[in-house]
Design an enzyme around this catalytic site. Structure first.
Site, PDB file in Angstrom:
ATOM      1  N   ASN A   1      -5.321  -2.981  -4.510  1.00  0.00           N
ATOM      2  CA  ASN A   1      -4.140  -3.187  -3.861  1.00  0.00           C
ATOM      3  C   ASN A   1      -4.399  -4.269  -3.199  1.00  0.00           C
ATOM      4  O   ASN A   1      -3.528  -5.177  -2.957  1.00  0.00           O
ATOM      5  CB  ASN A   1      -4.120  -2.394  -2.583  1.00  0.00           C
ATOM      6  CG  ASN A   1      -3.170  -0.745  -3.906  1.00  0.00           C
ATOM      7  OD1 ASN A   1      -3.355  -0.723  -4.887  1.00  0.00           O
ATOM      8  ND2 ASN A   1      -3.554   0.233  -2.990  1.00  0.00           N
ATOM      9  N   ASP A   2      -5.214  -4.277  -2.041  1.00  0.00           N
ATOM     10  CA  ASP A   2      -5.742  -5.418  -1.161  1.00  0.00           C
ATOM     11  C   ASP A   2      -6.418  -7.037  -1.876  1.00  0.00           C
ATOM     12  O   ASP A   2      -6.266  -8.265  -1.712  1.00  0.00           O
ATOM     13  CB  ASP A   2      -6.773  -4.971  -0.070  1.00  0.00           C
ATOM     14  CG  ASP A   2      -6.281  -4.714   0.939  1.00  0.00           C
ATOM     15  OD1 ASP A   2      -5.431  -5.426   1.184  1.00  0.00           O
ATOM     16  OD2 ASP A   2      -6.916  -3.260   1.777  1.00  0.00           O
TER      17      ASP A   2
ATOM     18  N   ARG B   1       1.051  -7.364   0.792  1.00  0.00           N
ATOM     19  CA  ARG B   1       1.814  -5.952   0.005  1.00  0.00           C
ATOM     20  C   ARG B   1       2.434  -5.375   0.184  1.00  0.00           C
ATOM     21  O   ARG B   1       3.153  -3.980  -0.445  1.00  0.00           O
ATOM     22  CB  ARG B   1       0.838  -5.179  -0.590  1.00  0.00           C
ATOM     23  CG  ARG B   1      -0.415  -4.589   0.243  1.00  0.00           C
ATOM     24  CD  ARG B   1      -1.552  -3.734   0.261  1.00  0.00           C
ATOM     25  NE  ARG B   1      -2.953  -3.222   0.812  1.00  0.00           N
ATOM     26  CZ  ARG B   1      -2.871  -1.901   0.904  1.00  0.00           C
ATOM     27  NH1 ARG B   1      -2.116  -1.089   0.395  1.00  0.00           N
ATOM     28  NH2 ARG B   1      -3.468  -1.354   1.595  1.00  0.00           N
TER      29      ARG B   1
ATOM     30  N   ARG C   1     -15.089   5.808   1.896  1.00  0.00           N
ATOM     31  CA  ARG C   1     -15.102   4.575   2.861  1.00  0.00           C
ATOM     32  C   ARG C   1     -14.793   4.974   4.036  1.00  0.00           C
ATOM     33  O   ARG C   1     -14.850   5.928   4.435  1.00  0.00           O
ATOM     34  CB  ARG C   1     -13.738   4.028   2.386  1.00  0.00           C
ATOM     35  CG  ARG C   1     -13.847   3.233   3.478  1.00  0.00           C
ATOM     36  CD  ARG C   1     -12.166   2.358   2.879  1.00  0.00           C
ATOM     37  NE  ARG C   1     -10.736   2.950   2.896  1.00  0.00           N
ATOM     38  CZ  ARG C   1      -9.432   2.277   2.932  1.00  0.00           C
ATOM     39  NH1 ARG C   1      -9.310   1.993   2.159  1.00  0.00           N
ATOM     40  NH2 ARG C   1      -8.743   3.636   3.511  1.00  0.00           N
TER      41      ARG C   1
ATOM     42  N   HIS D   1       6.159   3.455  -1.600  1.00  0.00           N
ATOM     43  CA  HIS D   1       5.864   4.314  -1.259  1.00  0.00           C
ATOM     44  C   HIS D   1       6.766   5.231  -2.124  1.00  0.00           C
ATOM     45  O   HIS D   1       6.192   6.227  -2.380  1.00  0.00           O
ATOM     46  CB  HIS D   1       6.931   4.546   0.240  1.00  0.00           C
ATOM     47  CG  HIS D   1       6.005   4.575   1.727  1.00  0.00           C
ATOM     48  ND1 HIS D   1       6.808   4.065   2.745  1.00  0.00           N
ATOM     49  CD2 HIS D   1       4.462   4.591   1.470  1.00  0.00           C
ATOM     50  CE1 HIS D   1       6.128   4.390   3.638  1.00  0.00           C
ATOM     51  NE2 HIS D   1       4.424   4.322   2.913  1.00  0.00           N
TER      52      HIS D   1
ATOM     53  N   ARG E   1     -10.463   8.554   2.307  1.00  0.00           N
ATOM     54  CA  ARG E   1     -10.061   7.908   3.433  1.00  0.00           C
ATOM     55  C   ARG E   1     -10.292   8.796   5.099  1.00  0.00           C
ATOM     56  O   ARG E   1      -9.619   9.486   4.455  1.00  0.00           O
ATOM     57  CB  ARG E   1      -9.077   7.821   3.332  1.00  0.00           C
ATOM     58  CG  ARG E   1      -8.554   6.632   1.763  1.00  0.00           C
ATOM     59  CD  ARG E   1      -7.141   6.621   1.881  1.00  0.00           C
ATOM     60  NE  ARG E   1      -6.061   5.922   0.372  1.00  0.00           N
ATOM     61  CZ  ARG E   1      -5.818   6.314  -0.943  1.00  0.00           C
ATOM     62  NH1 ARG E   1      -5.618   8.214  -0.290  1.00  0.00           N
ATOM     63  NH2 ARG E   1      -5.669   6.373  -1.835  1.00  0.00           N
TER      64      ARG E   1
ATOM     65  N   CYS F   1     -10.872   1.800  -7.576  1.00  0.00           N
ATOM     66  CA  CYS F   1     -10.065   2.837  -6.680  1.00  0.00           C
ATOM     67  C   CYS F   1      -8.615   2.402  -5.858  1.00  0.00           C
ATOM     68  O   CYS F   1      -7.945   3.105  -5.104  1.00  0.00           O
ATOM     69  CB  CYS F   1     -10.729   2.765  -5.432  1.00  0.00           C
ATOM     70  SG  CYS F   1     -11.004   1.674  -4.123  1.00  0.00           S
TER      71      CYS F   1
ATOM     72  N   GLU G   1     -12.345  -6.056  -2.038  1.00  0.00           N
ATOM     73  CA  GLU G   1     -11.248  -6.206  -2.415  1.00  0.00           C
ATOM     74  C   GLU G   1     -10.215  -7.593  -1.338  1.00  0.00           C
ATOM     75  O   GLU G   1      -9.482  -8.271  -1.538  1.00  0.00           O
ATOM     76  CB  GLU G   1     -10.960  -5.179  -0.475  1.00  0.00           C
ATOM     77  CG  GLU G   1     -11.021  -3.926  -1.105  1.00  0.00           C
ATOM     78  CD  GLU G   1     -10.940  -3.287   0.199  1.00  0.00           C
ATOM     79  OE1 GLU G   1      -9.338  -3.018   0.319  1.00  0.00           O
ATOM     80  OE2 GLU G   1     -11.782  -3.175   1.375  1.00  0.00           O
TER      81      GLU G   1
END
Length: 562
Positions: free
Chosen positions: A433-434, A444, A321, A183, A285, A481, A410
């Site tokens: 990320n994924d 993650r 998405r 974060h 998103r 992305c 992903e």
């Protein structure tokens, strides 16, 4: 002396250290001198005050920070948590101790769940500390205010602190814990804070120490020499000049275009993204419409929000998405069944196929918004794992009026079959990320395996290269992305691996634009090959830096070479 961590962006900061205060000590477990009802009244009052404070900070901060802080406020008002506190008060405990124990128990439970819920667990400590501080009539834990500009050094920052940092006073940020997808890192990137996270030796720094925070080179220089100070000041001035210069489209030094797009979580961020030079949207998103709802929003409600977004990007590409939710982000009207491992469960396109009406309504709303505006709408499905899912989504999207339909890469299986997936759809966008999570078998959201969650790993880069090669052969666009696109040097590598567009937090656009402009297409390919040949993430990052130094040594990177 140099301390090493993970830099966020290309920024440089110079100034004196101010250490963040250590957390409040654990409340003593002693019998209360008040009756349980009085203690419960105290606990409810403090929980309410803290929830209201977090909500207020969220509204002030906006963006991703608002989402995080509102989630924290919901924790403070969770009725299950209050029931646990009341139970402990009935055993004669003080409100402070009951709050501490209830939050600790709740945190342990959420951490064990992993995924989205595991992410929320990490924020419980901050809420607990704030409630206990309110009960004790002490200042809430937070950022110090020494009365002069400073470099903040902390073990880590709570979202409430990162979101509301006074950027006129905080020159830079150094954390002992955390990684590139924490974060703290995400919010620092969003707010353009010069930061080095995960500098494990930063605990030895004392308030008053002079440091250079060099995010571009992933290090903190302690007690810099006069020459180092002058060089840092020159770099700071150069960066300010770049930020003030007219915004140009993303491109390599030889003129090869690389459109730079924005990742957005709601239409509210559109104007700010355009101001920072976003050439469109690479990831919108849509979860914000669904996560707080008891039932799915109507087609009309969705269409209104999508139209707002598309209208802000007239004539430009906007990639949306569809709902990415499931057991890790439970929705009562989609899938709230408990799963042993939500990250590997019914989520993304899998969950939407189980509730196809929701998917159909979302696609219908998007098509209607597209028809009402002149933006270039692209729509993609999350968590696609095989060719059949790509065909299913693309056919349904086209049936309902979507002109350009694609898939997110992903899952390693999708990357390995990228040639077949891209033959079945219009484009691909890689969610790094994924993809990193699944490639490295490392949750993650789990701090204990954070070191594995690094998109620089050659295994991840190899999968990106497979998708890039398939895109080139089939003439299909391949975007990035995930958070990796916001890393200025990694952005060059990704382009060298075949990415045709990059999407990121809007605040990262300037640094990435400047980084791309230093290298030609051939340079990017050479740098990417060097990273691919490495054995691990750290080695790949260093190899890329070394290769970048070699290729730029032979030409002037201050101007395009076309």
């Amino acid at each position: 002396m140099e301390l090493h961590g993970t830099g966020i962006g290309l920024g440089v900061a110079l100034g004196p250290v101010v250490r963040m205060a250590e957390p409040l000590p654990e409340p003593v477990d002693r019998p209360s001198h008040l009756d349980p009802e009085k203690e419960a009244e105290r606990a409810r009052g403090s929980l309410s005050v803290v929830a209201a404070e977090l909500q207020g900070r969220g509204k002030k901060a906006g963006g991703s920070a608002q989402d995080v802080l509102e989630a924290q406020a919901m924790m403070a008002e969770d009725p299950t948590l209050m029931d646990d506190i009341v139970k402990r008060l009935g055993e004669g405990k003080t409100a402070e101790r009951a709050v501490f124990e209830a939050f600790a128990s709740f945190r342990e439970m959420l951490a064990a769940m992993g995924g989205y819920m595991g992410e929320r667990a990490a924020d419980l400590d901050d809420v607990s500390q704030r409630v206990i501080a309110n009960l004790l009539k002490l200042p809430a834990p937070g950022v110090p205010n020494p009365g002069h500009p400073f470099v903040l050094v902390a073990r880590d920052l709570a979202p409430a602190d990162t979101a509301t940092l006074d950027l006129d006073q905080v020159l830079g940020l150094v954390t002992i814990d955390g990684g590139p997808t924490s974060h703290t890192a995400i919010l620092a990137r969003e707010k353009s804070i010069v930061a080095v996270v995960g500098a494990t030796d930063a605990g030895q720094l004392d308030s008053g120490d002079q440091v250079i925070v060099d995010a571009e080179n992933d290090l903190v220089v302690v007690g810099p020499t006069e020459d180092e100070r002058v060089a840092a000041q020159e770099r700071i001035a150069e960066r300010k000049a770049r930020a003030a210069a007219p915004i140009t489209p993303g491109a390599l030094a030889d003129g090869t275009p690389v459109p730079l797009l924005a990742n957005l979580g709601s239409a509210d961020g559109a104007a700010g993204a355009v101001e920072l030079g976003a050439e469109g949207v690479g990831l919108f998103r849509t979860e914000f419409l669904f996560l707080d709802a008891q039932q799915a929003p109507t087609v009309v409600e969705q269409q209104e929000q999508y139209t707002r977004l598309l209208s802000a990007f007239g004539g430009k590409k906007v990639v949306v998405r569809v709902l990415d939710a499931g057991a890790d982000k439970p929705l009562s009207f989609l899938n709230d069944a408990e799963e042993e491992n939500p990250a590997l469960g019914l989520r993304g396109i899998r969950a939407l196929r189980e509730s196809e009406t929701i998917l159909r309504e979302q696609l219908t709303a998007l098509a209607a918004a597209d028809a009402a505006t002149d933006a270039d709408l692209w729509v993609m499905a999350p968590m696609v794992a095989n060719v059949e899912e790509a065909r299913y989504f693309t056919a349904l999207a086209k049936e309902l009026g979507i002109r350009t339909a694609g898939v997110m890469i992903e899952v390693p299986s999708a990357a390995l079959l990228a040639d077949r997936l891209l033959a079945a759809t219009d484009f691909a966008s890689i969610g790094t990320n994924d993809l990193t999570q699944y490639t490295m078998a490392a949750d993650r959201m789990l701090g204990t395996v954070a070191t594995f969650q690094n998109p620089w790993h050659p295994a991840v880069l190899s999968l990106v290269a497979s998708v890039g090669e398939a895109g080139r052969e089939l003439g299909r666009p391949v975007g990035i992305c995930g958070e990796a696109a916001a890393d200025p040097m990694l952005a060059v590598v990704l382009v060298g691996l075949g990415a045709t567009t990059l999407s990121m937090s809007p605040s990262a656009l300037a640094d990435v634009r400047a980084s791309l402009a230093r290298y030609t297409k051939d340079d990017a390919i050479a740098i990417a090959r060097a990273a691919l040949a490495a054995e691990g993430a750290a080695e790949a990052q260093q190899a890329a830096k070394d290769a970048a130094g070699s290729v730029t040594a032979g030409h002037d990177v201050s101007a395009p070479t076309s």
